[in-house]
Design a protein around this motif. Sequence first.
Motif, PDB file in Angstrom:
ATOM      1  N   PHE A 155      12.207  -2.756  -4.673  1.00 58.98           N
ATOM      2  CA  PHE A 155      11.297  -1.630  -4.469  1.00 58.98           C
ATOM      3  C   PHE A 155      11.076  -0.900  -5.800  1.00 58.98           C
ATOM      4  CE2 PHE A 155      11.295   2.974  -2.777  1.00 58.98           C
ATOM      5  CZ  PHE A 155       9.919   3.070  -2.807  1.00 58.98           C
ATOM      6  N   ALA A 156      12.150  -0.620  -6.532  1.00 55.94           N
ATOM      7  CA  ALA A 156      12.033   0.059  -7.832  1.00 55.94           C
ATOM      8  C   ALA A 156      11.198  -0.771  -8.804  1.00 55.94           C
ATOM      9  CB  ALA A 156      13.418   0.333  -8.415  1.00 55.94           C
TER      10      ALA A 156
ATOM     11  N   GLN B   3       0.834  -1.200   0.000  1.00 54.47           N
ATOM     12  CA  GLN B   3       0.000   0.000   0.000  1.00 54.47           C
ATOM     13  C   GLN B   3       0.873   1.256   0.000  1.00 54.47           C
ATOM     14  OE1 GLN B   3      -2.343   0.595   3.584  1.00 54.47           O
ATOM     15  NE2 GLN B   3      -4.010   1.486   2.376  1.00 54.47           N
ATOM     16  N   LYS B   4       1.958   1.244   0.770  1.00 58.07           N
ATOM     17  CA  LYS B   4       2.899   2.378   0.787  1.00 58.07           C
ATOM     18  C   LYS B   4       3.539   2.553  -0.585  1.00 58.07           C
ATOM     19  CE  LYS B   4       2.743   2.989   5.355  1.00 58.07           C
ATOM     20  NZ  LYS B   4       1.888   4.024   5.896  1.00 58.07           N
ATOM     21  N   ILE B   5       3.922   1.446  -1.218  1.00 59.61           N
ATOM     22  CA  ILE B   5       4.545   1.509  -2.538  1.00 59.61           C
ATOM     23  C   ILE B   5       3.562   2.067  -3.563  1.00 59.61           C
ATOM     24  CG2 ILE B   5       5.519   0.102  -4.417  1.00 59.61           C
ATOM     25  CD1 ILE B   5       6.701  -1.709  -2.142  1.00 59.61           C
ATOM     26  N   ARG B   6       2.321   1.640  -3.487  1.00 59.05           N
ATOM     27  CA  ARG B   6       1.308   2.155  -4.418  1.00 59.05           C
ATOM     28  C   ARG B   6       1.091   3.661  -4.216  1.00 59.05           C
ATOM     29  NH1 ARG B   6      -1.930   0.015  -8.018  1.00 59.05           N
ATOM     30  NH2 ARG B   6      -3.926   0.942  -8.518  1.00 59.05           N
ATOM     31  N   ARG B   7       1.061   4.104  -2.954  1.00 61.52           N
ATOM     32  CA  ARG B   7       0.898   5.534  -2.680  1.00 61.52           C
ATOM     33  C   ARG B   7       2.077   6.334  -3.242  1.00 61.52           C
ATOM     34  NH1 ARG B   7       2.952   8.539   0.996  1.00 61.52           N
ATOM     35  NH2 ARG B   7       3.346   6.942   2.549  1.00 61.52           N
ATOM     36  N   ILE B   8       3.293   5.809  -3.080  1.00 62.84           N
ATOM     37  CA  ILE B   8       4.472   6.477  -3.635  1.00 62.84           C
ATOM     38  C   ILE B   8       4.365   6.554  -5.153  1.00 62.84           C
ATOM     39  CG2 ILE B   8       6.974   6.268  -3.995  1.00 62.84           C
ATOM     40  CD1 ILE B   8       7.114   5.134  -1.108  1.00 62.84           C
ATOM     41  N   ALA B   9       3.871   5.500  -5.790  1.00 65.72           N
ATOM     42  CA  ALA B   9       3.702   5.507  -7.248  1.00 65.72           C
ATOM     43  C   ALA B   9       2.743   6.623  -7.663  1.00 65.72           C
ATOM     44  CB  ALA B   9       3.200   4.149  -7.733  1.00 65.72           C
ATOM     45  N   TYR B  10       1.661   6.790  -6.932  1.00 63.67           N
ATOM     46  CA  TYR B  10       0.723   7.887  -7.226  1.00 63.67           C
ATOM     47  C   TYR B  10       1.403   9.245  -7.053  1.00 63.67           C
ATOM     48  CZ  TYR B  10      -3.597   5.274  -7.935  1.00 63.67           C
ATOM     49  OH  TYR B  10      -4.582   4.455  -8.447  1.00 63.67           O
ATOM     50  N   GLU B  11       2.202   9.393  -6.009  1.00 67.12           N
ATOM     51  CA  GLU B  11       2.912  10.654  -5.788  1.00 67.12           C
ATOM     52  C   GLU B  11       3.894  10.930  -6.934  1.00 67.12           C
ATOM     53  OE1 GLU B  11       4.678  11.254  -1.895  1.00 67.12           O
ATOM     54  OE2 GLU B  11       3.136   9.974  -1.011  1.00 67.12           O
ATOM     55  N   ILE B  12       4.601   9.893  -7.377  1.00 68.48           N
ATOM     56  CA  ILE B  12       5.534  10.057  -8.493  1.00 68.48           C
ATOM     57  C   ILE B  12       4.774  10.494  -9.731  1.00 68.48           C
ATOM     58  CG2 ILE B  12       7.032   8.785 -10.095  1.00 68.48           C
ATOM     59  CD1 ILE B  12       7.973   7.148  -7.615  1.00 68.48           C
ATOM     60  N   TYR B  13       3.644   9.874  -9.987  1.00 71.61           N
ATOM     61  CA  TYR B  13       2.835  10.242 -11.154  1.00 71.61           C
ATOM     62  C   TYR B  13       2.344  11.686 -11.041  1.00 71.61           C
ATOM     63  CZ  TYR B  13      -0.873  10.002 -14.681  1.00 71.61           C
ATOM     64  OH  TYR B  13      -1.694  10.241 -15.754  1.00 71.61           O
ATOM     65  N   GLU B  14       1.887  12.077  -9.861  1.00 67.80           N
ATOM     66  CA  GLU B  14       1.392  13.444  -9.662  1.00 67.80           C
ATOM     67  C   GLU B  14       2.484  14.481  -9.921  1.00 67.80           C
ATOM     68  OE1 GLU B  14      -0.185  13.609  -5.693  1.00 67.80           O
ATOM     69  OE2 GLU B  14      -1.881  12.331  -6.197  1.00 67.80           O
TER      70      GLU B  14
END
Length: 166
Positions: free
Chosen positions: A44-45, A13-24
């Motif tokens: 992780f990458a 869930q943390k990794i998915r949230r980071i992916a959204y932040e990267i996209y934003e």
Amino acid sequence: MRHQILSFEQTRQKIRRIAYEIYERNFEEEEIILAGIAGQGYEFARLLAEELQDISPIKTNLAEMLFDKEKPHRSQITFRDELVLTDGKVVIMADDVLNTGRTLAFALQPFLQHRLKKLQVAVIVDRDHRSFPVSADYVGYALSTTFNEHVEVVLSREGEEGVYLK
């Protein structure tokens, strides 16, 4: 003694949230490079790349950074696969734990030879014991620890996945 801090589901869930932040923060980019530090940083990458492919049209190039994390000042940094770094690229360095910042500070070296558009850092756990001027742009979990404690992120051993404090 090992104490689980985050379960596999919580870590994902943390990794998915980071992916959204990267996209934003990079939604206008056609392509980004995810450079994972060998070991759990690369895992992780890899997971970040999978999540980004699910949620965005951004092309992700995955690179594994190889060097001796115990003696980074004596180690040459290489990439497992050929990485084409050109000016104007966005690079996100990924590692599992940010503690003193030493590993990430030395890992910056190959990227400083190019005029990148952005160089960002993503970590799953930030322990905040800085000895080097490195901070993370994307943090999954901030954790206050003592110097004697050890944080272990497990992403590649099935059945043990999660974050642990020793």
